[in-house]
Design a protein around this motif. Structure first.
Motif, PDB file in Angstrom:
ATOM      1  N   GLU A  96      91.267  57.386  65.632  1.00  0.00           N
ATOM      2  CA  GLU A  96      90.052  58.072  66.080  1.00  0.00           C
ATOM      3  C   GLU A  96      90.357  59.527  66.418  1.00  0.00           C
ATOM      4  O   GLU A  96      89.566  60.431  66.128  1.00  0.00           O
ATOM      5  CB  GLU A  96      89.453  57.379  67.303  1.00  0.00           C
ATOM      6  CG  GLU A  96      88.198  58.068  67.799  1.00  0.00           C
ATOM      7  CD  GLU A  96      87.673  57.510  69.102  1.00  0.00           C
ATOM      8  OE1 GLU A  96      86.670  58.063  69.594  1.00  0.00           O
ATOM      9  OE2 GLU A  96      88.258  56.547  69.651  1.00  0.00           O
ATOM     10  N   TRP A  97      91.506  59.787  67.033  1.00  0.00           N
ATOM     11  CA  TRP A  97      91.906  61.153  67.394  1.00  0.00           C
ATOM     12  C   TRP A  97      91.987  62.036  66.150  1.00  0.00           C
ATOM     13  O   TRP A  97      91.458  63.133  66.123  1.00  0.00           O
ATOM     14  CB  TRP A  97      93.237  61.110  68.126  1.00  0.00           C
ATOM     15  CG  TRP A  97      93.770  62.420  68.584  1.00  0.00           C
ATOM     16  CD1 TRP A  97      93.073  63.445  69.170  1.00  0.00           C
ATOM     17  CD2 TRP A  97      95.110  62.861  68.511  1.00  0.00           C
ATOM     18  NE1 TRP A  97      93.909  64.485  69.467  1.00  0.00           N
ATOM     19  CE2 TRP A  97      95.181  64.145  69.073  1.00  0.00           C
ATOM     20  CE3 TRP A  97      96.286  62.290  68.041  1.00  0.00           C
ATOM     21  CZ2 TRP A  97      96.358  64.866  69.166  1.00  0.00           C
ATOM     22  CZ3 TRP A  97      97.460  63.008  68.147  1.00  0.00           C
ATOM     23  CH2 TRP A  97      97.488  64.278  68.701  1.00  0.00           C
ATOM     24  N   ARG A 122      88.497  62.777  64.958  1.00  0.00           N
ATOM     25  CA  ARG A 122      87.837  63.765  65.818  1.00  0.00           C
ATOM     26  C   ARG A 122      88.363  65.169  65.522  1.00  0.00           C
ATOM     27  O   ARG A 122      87.600  66.133  65.481  1.00  0.00           O
ATOM     28  CB  ARG A 122      88.041  63.410  67.287  1.00  0.00           C
ATOM     29  CG  ARG A 122      87.359  62.122  67.717  1.00  0.00           C
ATOM     30  CD  ARG A 122      87.724  61.747  69.138  1.00  0.00           C
ATOM     31  NE  ARG A 122      87.099  62.632  70.092  1.00  0.00           N
ATOM     32  CZ  ARG A 122      85.970  62.365  70.741  1.00  0.00           C
ATOM     33  NH1 ARG A 122      85.352  61.224  70.537  1.00  0.00           N
ATOM     34  NH2 ARG A 122      85.466  63.221  71.595  1.00  0.00           N
ATOM     35  N   ARG A 176      92.562  67.399  74.993  1.00  0.00           N
ATOM     36  CA  ARG A 176      91.260  66.916  75.459  1.00  0.00           C
ATOM     37  C   ARG A 176      90.728  65.827  74.526  1.00  0.00           C
ATOM     38  O   ARG A 176      90.278  64.775  74.982  1.00  0.00           O
ATOM     39  CB  ARG A 176      90.273  68.070  75.547  1.00  0.00           C
ATOM     40  CG  ARG A 176      88.934  67.661  76.146  1.00  0.00           C
ATOM     41  CD  ARG A 176      87.939  68.789  76.183  1.00  0.00           C
ATOM     42  NE  ARG A 176      87.448  69.011  74.816  1.00  0.00           N
ATOM     43  CZ  ARG A 176      87.340  70.184  74.239  1.00  0.00           C
ATOM     44  NH1 ARG A 176      87.696  71.278  74.866  1.00  0.00           N
ATOM     45  NH2 ARG A 176      86.873  70.292  73.007  1.00  0.00           N
ATOM     46  N   GLU A 177      90.821  66.067  73.222  1.00  0.00           N
ATOM     47  CA  GLU A 177      90.342  65.089  72.259  1.00  0.00           C
ATOM     48  C   GLU A 177      91.195  63.821  72.265  1.00  0.00           C
ATOM     49  O   GLU A 177      90.681  62.726  72.083  1.00  0.00           O
ATOM     50  CB  GLU A 177      90.285  65.694  70.856  1.00  0.00           C
ATOM     51  CG  GLU A 177      89.209  66.734  70.699  1.00  0.00           C
ATOM     52  CD  GLU A 177      87.809  66.201  70.975  1.00  0.00           C
ATOM     53  OE1 GLU A 177      87.474  65.084  70.544  1.00  0.00           O
ATOM     54  OE2 GLU A 177      87.042  66.921  71.638  1.00  0.00           O
ATOM     55  N   ARG A 178      92.493  63.955  72.490  1.00  0.00           N
ATOM     56  CA  ARG A 178      93.374  62.778  72.552  1.00  0.00           C
ATOM     57  C   ARG A 178      93.019  61.919  73.751  1.00  0.00           C
ATOM     58  O   ARG A 178      93.030  60.688  73.671  1.00  0.00           O
ATOM     59  CB  ARG A 178      94.844  63.212  72.611  1.00  0.00           C
ATOM     60  CG  ARG A 178      95.808  62.037  72.631  1.00  0.00           C
ATOM     61  CD  ARG A 178      95.660  61.230  71.345  1.00  0.00           C
ATOM     62  NE  ARG A 178      96.533  60.086  71.335  1.00  0.00           N
ATOM     63  CZ  ARG A 178      96.122  58.823  71.157  1.00  0.00           C
ATOM     64  NH1 ARG A 178      94.845  58.559  70.977  1.00  0.00           N
ATOM     65  NH2 ARG A 178      96.966  57.841  71.150  1.00  0.00           N
ATOM     66  N   ALA A 179      92.669  62.567  74.878  1.00  0.00           N
ATOM     67  CA  ALA A 179      92.298  61.819  76.075  1.00  0.00           C
ATOM     68  C   ALA A 179      90.999  61.037  75.872  1.00  0.00           C
ATOM     69  O   ALA A 179      90.820  59.960  76.441  1.00  0.00           O
ATOM     70  CB  ALA A 179      92.159  62.775  77.256  1.00  0.00           C
ATOM     71  N   MET A 180      90.087  61.556  75.062  1.00  0.00           N
ATOM     72  CA  MET A 180      88.804  60.892  74.828  1.00  0.00           C
ATOM     73  C   MET A 180      88.876  59.837  73.722  1.00  0.00           C
ATOM     74  O   MET A 180      88.027  58.950  73.672  1.00  0.00           O
ATOM     75  CB  MET A 180      87.735  61.926  74.472  1.00  0.00           C
ATOM     76  CG  MET A 180      87.347  62.790  75.651  1.00  0.00           C
ATOM     77  SD  MET A 180      85.889  63.777  75.353  1.00  0.00           S
ATOM     78  CE  MET A 180      86.530  65.019  74.250  1.00  0.00           C
ATOM     79  N   ALA A 181      89.870  59.918  72.863  1.00  0.00           N
ATOM     80  CA  ALA A 181      89.976  58.981  71.735  1.00  0.00           C
ATOM     81  C   ALA A 181      90.598  57.665  72.179  1.00  0.00           C
ATOM     82  O   ALA A 181      91.511  57.635  73.010  1.00  0.00           O
ATOM     83  CB  ALA A 181      90.813  59.605  70.629  1.00  0.00           C
ATOM     84  N   VAL A 182      90.121  56.578  71.605  1.00  0.00           N
ATOM     85  CA  VAL A 182      90.627  55.247  71.923  1.00  0.00           C
ATOM     86  C   VAL A 182      91.932  54.960  71.184  1.00  0.00           C
ATOM     87  O   VAL A 182      92.808  54.268  71.689  1.00  0.00           O
ATOM     88  CB  VAL A 182      89.565  54.181  71.578  1.00  0.00           C
ATOM     89  CG1 VAL A 182      90.087  52.782  71.809  1.00  0.00           C
ATOM     90  CG2 VAL A 182      88.306  54.420  72.393  1.00  0.00           C
TER      91      VAL A 182
END
Length: 68
Positions: free
Chosen positions: A30-31, A34, A20-26
């Motif tokens: 950033e991943w 996060r 989920r966090e990888r999908a939201m990170a640019v």
């Protein structure tokens, strides 16, 4: 004393959070930032990416190849 390397897969709830966090990170940078906020880190160990729990640096498991 030799270090024991964890070679099991990451548990499903943690893997879901990571994905989920990888999908939201640019970016990968950033991943990683996060994940640190959740108390996790990813480190390279013998050619595999291993998820660790911060601040103890306890290895939780190896990331599947498709997530890198």
């Amino acid at each position: 004393m030799a270090q024991v390397i964890c070679r099991n897969a990451v548990e499903a709830p943690i893997l879901n959070l990571l994905m989920r966090e990888r999908a939201m990170a640019v970016s990968a940078r950033e991943w990683h930032f996060r994940l640190a906020g959740y108390g996790y880190a990813i480190k390279d160990v013998a050619g595999a990416q291993v998820v660790t729990k911060l601040p103890q640096n306890t290895e939780l498991g190896v990331l599947p190849v498709q997530i890198h």
